[in-house]
Design an enzyme around this catalytic site. Structure first.
Site, PDB file in Angstrom:
ATOM      1  N   ASN A 197       0.836  -1.196   0.000  1.00  0.00           N
ATOM      2  CA  ASN A 197       0.000   0.000   0.000  1.00  0.00           C
ATOM      3  C   ASN A 197       0.874   1.251   0.000  1.00  0.00           C
ATOM      4  OD1 ASN A 197      -2.331   1.609   0.258  1.00  0.00           O
ATOM      5  ND2 ASN A 197      -3.288   0.040   1.533  1.00  0.00           N
ATOM      6  N   CYS A 198       0.256   2.374  -0.303  1.00  0.00           N
ATOM      7  CA  CYS A 198       0.932   3.671  -0.377  1.00  0.00           C
ATOM      8  C   CYS A 198       1.740   3.924   0.883  1.00  0.00           C
ATOM      9  CB  CYS A 198      -0.115   4.775  -0.546  1.00  0.00           C
ATOM     10  SG  CYS A 198       0.522   6.447  -0.384  1.00  0.00           S
ATOM     11  N   PRO A 199       2.983   4.389   0.799  1.00  0.00           N
ATOM     12  CA  PRO A 199       3.705   4.767  -0.409  1.00  0.00           C
ATOM     13  C   PRO A 199       4.688   3.707  -0.889  1.00  0.00           C
ATOM     14  CG  PRO A 199       4.892   5.643   1.458  1.00  0.00           C
ATOM     15  CD  PRO A 199       3.745   4.791   2.009  1.00  0.00           C
TER      16      PRO A 199
END
Lengths: 172, 80
Positions: free
Chosen positions: B18-20
């Site tokens: 997931n981000c980042p």
């Protein structure tokens, strides 16, 4: 691409040390460096403990009324359920915060979110400047030896000198 | 479709991240390549579509091809 002759710059102030608020400065710092920007983070007040070798950031649902209280495991229907936890429980049951912290960490891991330690490590490796606030160290009794390697110590002027030439400045 | 003579210098699997993280891993991978090399990144994060494009514009590593299917997003970067 970089515009002009120098890279874009971002100056952050990290003033909060709970697990939830530890994320924004490290997510932004690590990503900014990946986007070829220069970054400095000034850690002050409750943000200063985020520099500790032994990072113990936790989260308190009692202090965050909008925090979704969901279980990271169990049947799908139950996982989506937002548990209505009364203040009487979240504020008074011993161990409630450590349980909530553990649940948040489990949820993050399950969703593929990096840990604070990982993001902090990447930020340092990739050249972000981490500046600890001298005044906060004095007030709350921190020593530089308690912090991870590579941390600089400075004050408001140190931050402002950097921020004066920055393209992005955020207070978190 | 991928050009038949296109050589992938490196494959990066960002599925489940997931981000980042996909951006951070992509940056790290592309840093180790030579100019002109092609990096293939596969991710499952729907945010990748906007974020990889932003990464490409800011860093000058061109996305020469991208596709999606079965919940996966594939990007081919040419190192600038």
């Amino acid at each position: 691409m970089n515009n002009g002759d120098r890279p874009k710059r971002m100056a952050l102030i990290a003033s909060k040390g709970t697990l939830d608020w530890a994320y924004p400065p490290f997510i932004l710092a690590s990503t900014a460096v990946a986007l070829d920007m220069e970054v400095a983070i000034f850690f002050t007040f409750y943000g200063l403990p985020l520099l500790m070798k032994d990072l113990k950031a936790s989260v308190s649902p009692h202090a965050n009324p909008a925090m979704p209280m969901k279980m990271p495991f169990g049947p799908e229907g139950l996982r989506d359920f937002n548990w209505p936890v009364p203040n009487l429980i979240s504020g008074n049951v011993p161990g409630f915060d450590s349980m909530a912290t553990s649940l948040m960490k489990q949820t993050f891991k399950k969703k593929g979110v990096a840990t604070i330690e990982e993001l902090r490590e990447i930020s340092i490796e990739s050249g972000a400047r981490l500046i600890g606030c001298q005044m906060t160290m004095d007030v709350f009794g921190f020593e530089k030896e308690q912090f991870i390697d590579g941390v600089e110590i400075g004050g408001a002027a140190t931050f402002l000198e950097y921020a004066a030439d920055s393209d992005i400045s955020l207070f978190i | 479709m991928t050009e038949p003579d296109l050589v992938i210098a490196l494959d990066l699997d960002c599925r489940g991240m997931n981000c980042p993280l996909p951006i951070l891993k992509t940056k790290k991978a592309i840093t180790g390549l030579a100019t002109g090399d092609v990096l293939r990144v596969v991710s499952t994060d729907p945010g990748s579509i906007a974020d990889m494009a932003a990464f490409s514009r800011r860093t000058g590593n061109e996305i020469i091809e991208q596709s999606e299917g079965a919940g996966e997003y594939t990007f081919l970067f040419r190192k600038g």
